[in-house]
Design a protein around this motif. Structure first.
Motif, PDB file in Angstrom:
ATOM      1  N   UNK A  92      82.631  34.714  62.933  1.00 26.47           N
ATOM      2  CA  UNK A  92      82.376  33.266  63.406  1.00 26.47           C
ATOM      3  C   UNK A  92      81.568  32.669  62.288  1.00 26.47           C
ATOM      4  N   UNK A  93      81.304  31.279  62.372  1.00 22.66           N
ATOM      5  CA  UNK A  93      80.849  30.587  61.255  1.00 22.66           C
ATOM      6  C   UNK A  93      79.567  29.819  61.931  1.00 22.66           C
ATOM      7  N   UNK A  94      78.244  30.189  61.855  1.00 25.63           N
ATOM      8  CA  UNK A  94      77.271  29.421  62.435  1.00 25.63           C
ATOM      9  C   UNK A  94      77.117  27.909  61.881  1.00 25.63           C
ATOM     10  N   UNK A  95      77.379  27.810  60.793  1.00 23.87           N
ATOM     11  CA  UNK A  95      77.387  26.516  60.171  1.00 23.87           C
ATOM     12  C   UNK A  95      78.376  26.445  59.114  1.00 23.87           C
ATOM     13  N   UNK A  96      78.400  25.395  58.215  1.00 25.12           N
ATOM     14  CA  UNK A  96      79.509  24.855  57.130  1.00 25.12           C
ATOM     15  C   UNK A  96      79.318  25.733  55.887  1.00 25.12           C
ATOM     16  N   UNK A  97      78.286  26.525  55.829  1.00 25.29           N
ATOM     17  CA  UNK A  97      78.216  27.358  54.537  1.00 25.29           C
ATOM     18  C   UNK A  97      77.716  28.708  54.851  1.00 25.29           C
ATOM     19  N   UNK A  98      78.095  29.121  55.991  1.00 21.33           N
ATOM     20  CA  UNK A  98      77.661  30.574  56.461  1.00 21.33           C
ATOM     21  C   UNK A  98      78.922  31.110  57.223  1.00 21.33           C
ATOM     22  N   UNK A  99      79.004  32.477  57.105  1.00 25.48           N
ATOM     23  CA  UNK A  99      80.150  33.101  57.733  1.00 25.48           C
ATOM     24  C   UNK A  99      79.515  34.534  57.916  1.00 25.48           C
ATOM     25  N   UNK A 100      80.144  34.989  59.138  1.00 22.58           N
ATOM     26  CA  UNK A 100      79.652  36.196  59.772  1.00 22.58           C
ATOM     27  C   UNK A 100      80.689  36.991  60.269  1.00 22.58           C
ATOM     28  N   UNK A 101      80.567  38.416  59.844  1.00 23.15           N
ATOM     29  CA  UNK A 101      81.454  39.451  60.086  1.00 23.15           C
ATOM     30  C   UNK A 101      80.829  40.470  60.980  1.00 23.15           C
ATOM     31  N   UNK A 102      81.640  40.657  62.098  1.00 21.67           N
ATOM     32  CA  UNK A 102      80.947  41.606  62.941  1.00 21.67           C
ATOM     33  C   UNK A 102      81.669  43.006  62.770  1.00 21.67           C
ATOM     34  N   UNK A 103      80.950  43.991  62.207  1.00 17.19           N
ATOM     35  CA  UNK A 103      81.354  45.028  61.960  1.00 17.19           C
ATOM     36  C   UNK A 103      81.459  46.230  62.902  1.00 17.19           C
ATOM     37  N   UNK A 104      80.662  46.188  63.734  1.00 16.75           N
ATOM     38  CA  UNK A 104      80.411  47.029  65.159  1.00 16.75           C
ATOM     39  C   UNK A 104      79.464  46.246  65.957  1.00 16.75           C
ATOM     40  N   UNK A 105      79.552  46.791  67.498  1.00 13.71           N
ATOM     41  CA  UNK A 105      78.753  46.047  68.382  1.00 13.71           C
ATOM     42  C   UNK A 105      77.148  45.712  67.791  1.00 13.71           C
ATOM     43  N   UNK A 106      76.830  44.497  67.721  1.00 15.49           N
ATOM     44  CA  UNK A 106      75.572  44.089  67.375  1.00 15.49           C
ATOM     45  C   UNK A 106      75.320  44.454  65.720  1.00 15.49           C
ATOM     46  N   UNK A 107      76.130  44.564  64.895  1.00 18.29           N
ATOM     47  CA  UNK A 107      75.835  44.918  63.484  1.00 18.29           C
ATOM     48  C   UNK A 107      76.993  44.006  62.737  1.00 18.29           C
ATOM     49  N   UNK A 108      76.354  43.142  61.961  1.00 17.23           N
ATOM     50  CA  UNK A 108      76.917  42.060  61.379  1.00 17.23           C
ATOM     51  C   UNK A 108      76.556  41.927  59.863  1.00 17.23           C
ATOM     52  N   UNK A 109      77.008  41.734  58.896  1.00 13.61           N
ATOM     53  CA  UNK A 109      76.967  41.247  57.660  1.00 13.61           C
ATOM     54  C   UNK A 109      77.324  39.640  57.440  1.00 13.61           C
ATOM     55  N   UNK A 110      76.450  38.993  56.831  1.00 20.45           N
ATOM     56  CA  UNK A 110      76.922  37.471  56.740  1.00 20.45           C
ATOM     57  C   UNK A 110      76.698  37.075  55.259  1.00 20.45           C
ATOM     58  N   UNK A 111      77.197  36.037  54.955  1.00 18.18           N
ATOM     59  CA  UNK A 111      77.121  35.459  53.605  1.00 18.18           C
ATOM     60  C   UNK A 111      76.545  33.929  53.771  1.00 18.18           C
ATOM     61  N   UNK A 112      75.638  33.474  53.111  1.00 20.78           N
ATOM     62  CA  UNK A 112      75.363  32.106  53.320  1.00 20.78           C
ATOM     63  C   UNK A 112      74.978  31.565  51.903  1.00 20.78           C
ATOM     64  N   UNK A 113      75.357  30.211  51.792  1.00 24.40           N
ATOM     65  CA  UNK A 113      75.212  29.428  50.532  1.00 24.40           C
ATOM     66  C   UNK A 113      73.659  29.183  50.306  1.00 24.40           C
ATOM     67  N   UNK A 114      73.284  29.841  49.036  1.00 23.44           N
ATOM     68  CA  UNK A 114      71.921  29.551  48.603  1.00 23.44           C
ATOM     69  C   UNK A 114      72.081  29.876  47.276  1.00 23.44           C
ATOM     70  N   UNK A 115      72.098  28.826  46.237  1.00 28.36           N
ATOM     71  CA  UNK A 115      72.679  28.996  45.111  1.00 28.36           C
ATOM     72  C   UNK A 115      71.283  29.267  44.300  1.00 28.36           C
ATOM     73  N   UNK A 116      70.073  28.937  44.430  1.00 21.98           N
ATOM     74  CA  UNK A 116      68.909  29.392  43.843  1.00 21.98           C
ATOM     75  C   UNK A 116      68.466  30.727  43.977  1.00 21.98           C
ATOM     76  N   UNK A 117      68.764  31.341  45.288  1.00 22.89           N
ATOM     77  CA  UNK A 117      68.550  32.837  45.350  1.00 22.89           C
ATOM     78  C   UNK A 117      69.751  33.832  45.286  1.00 22.89           C
ATOM     79  N   UNK A 118      70.937  33.203  45.022  1.00 23.87           N
ATOM     80  CA  UNK A 118      72.065  34.159  45.062  1.00 23.87           C
ATOM     81  C   UNK A 118      71.934  35.377  44.170  1.00 23.87           C
ATOM     82  N   UNK A 119      72.614  36.394  44.487  1.00 23.64           N
ATOM     83  CA  UNK A 119      72.773  37.601  43.703  1.00 23.64           C
ATOM     84  C   UNK A 119      71.832  38.624  44.049  1.00 23.64           C
TER      85      UNK A 119
END
Length: 110
Positions: free
Chosen positions: A30-57
């Motif tokens: 799912x996508x909480x907003x336009x610059x975030x994506x979430x992958x559900x890997x198992x029940x209640x266990x998620x990895x997400x990416x979010x755009x945050x250029x100043x703190x990326x990496x």
């Protein structure tokens, strides 16, 4: 005690990072907003990416899987190969992938 996990990875540019993480993890859940994506890997266990250029990496996430060879093969079928692989003295193996921002996602298994 119930446990839920949201592990976040900050990226510079969402669209480019999303394409890379889809090759790594498959389609987002799912996508909480336009610059975030979430992958559900198992029940209640998620990895997400979010755009945050100043703190990326510099994020480090390690996922343990039942069948490391199958996970690496599935990721390879989507066009990504590990940046490195290693075997620890206890027999645990790890395949490490790095995105363009320098974030590291490892897959480990016996």
């Amino acid at each position: 005690m119930a446990l839920a996990l949201f592990a976040g990875v900050r990226v510079r540019e969402f669209a480019a990072a999303r394409a890379w993480y889809e090759r790594l993890l498959g389609e987002p859940s799912f996508f909480p907003h336009a610059t975030e994506a979430v992958w559900t890997l198992a029940d209640d266990r998620h990895v997400y990416i979010v755009e945050d250029a100043d703190r990326a990496g510099s994020s480090v996430v390690t996922l343990f899987v039942d069948d490391l060879d199958a996970a690496v093969a599935e990721i390879a079928s989507r066009g990504l190969e590990p940046a490195e692989t290693e075997t620890y003295s206890n027999g645990v193996r790890k395949a490490t992938y790095r995105d363009d921002d320098g974030n590291e996602v490892g897959f480990g298994g016996a």
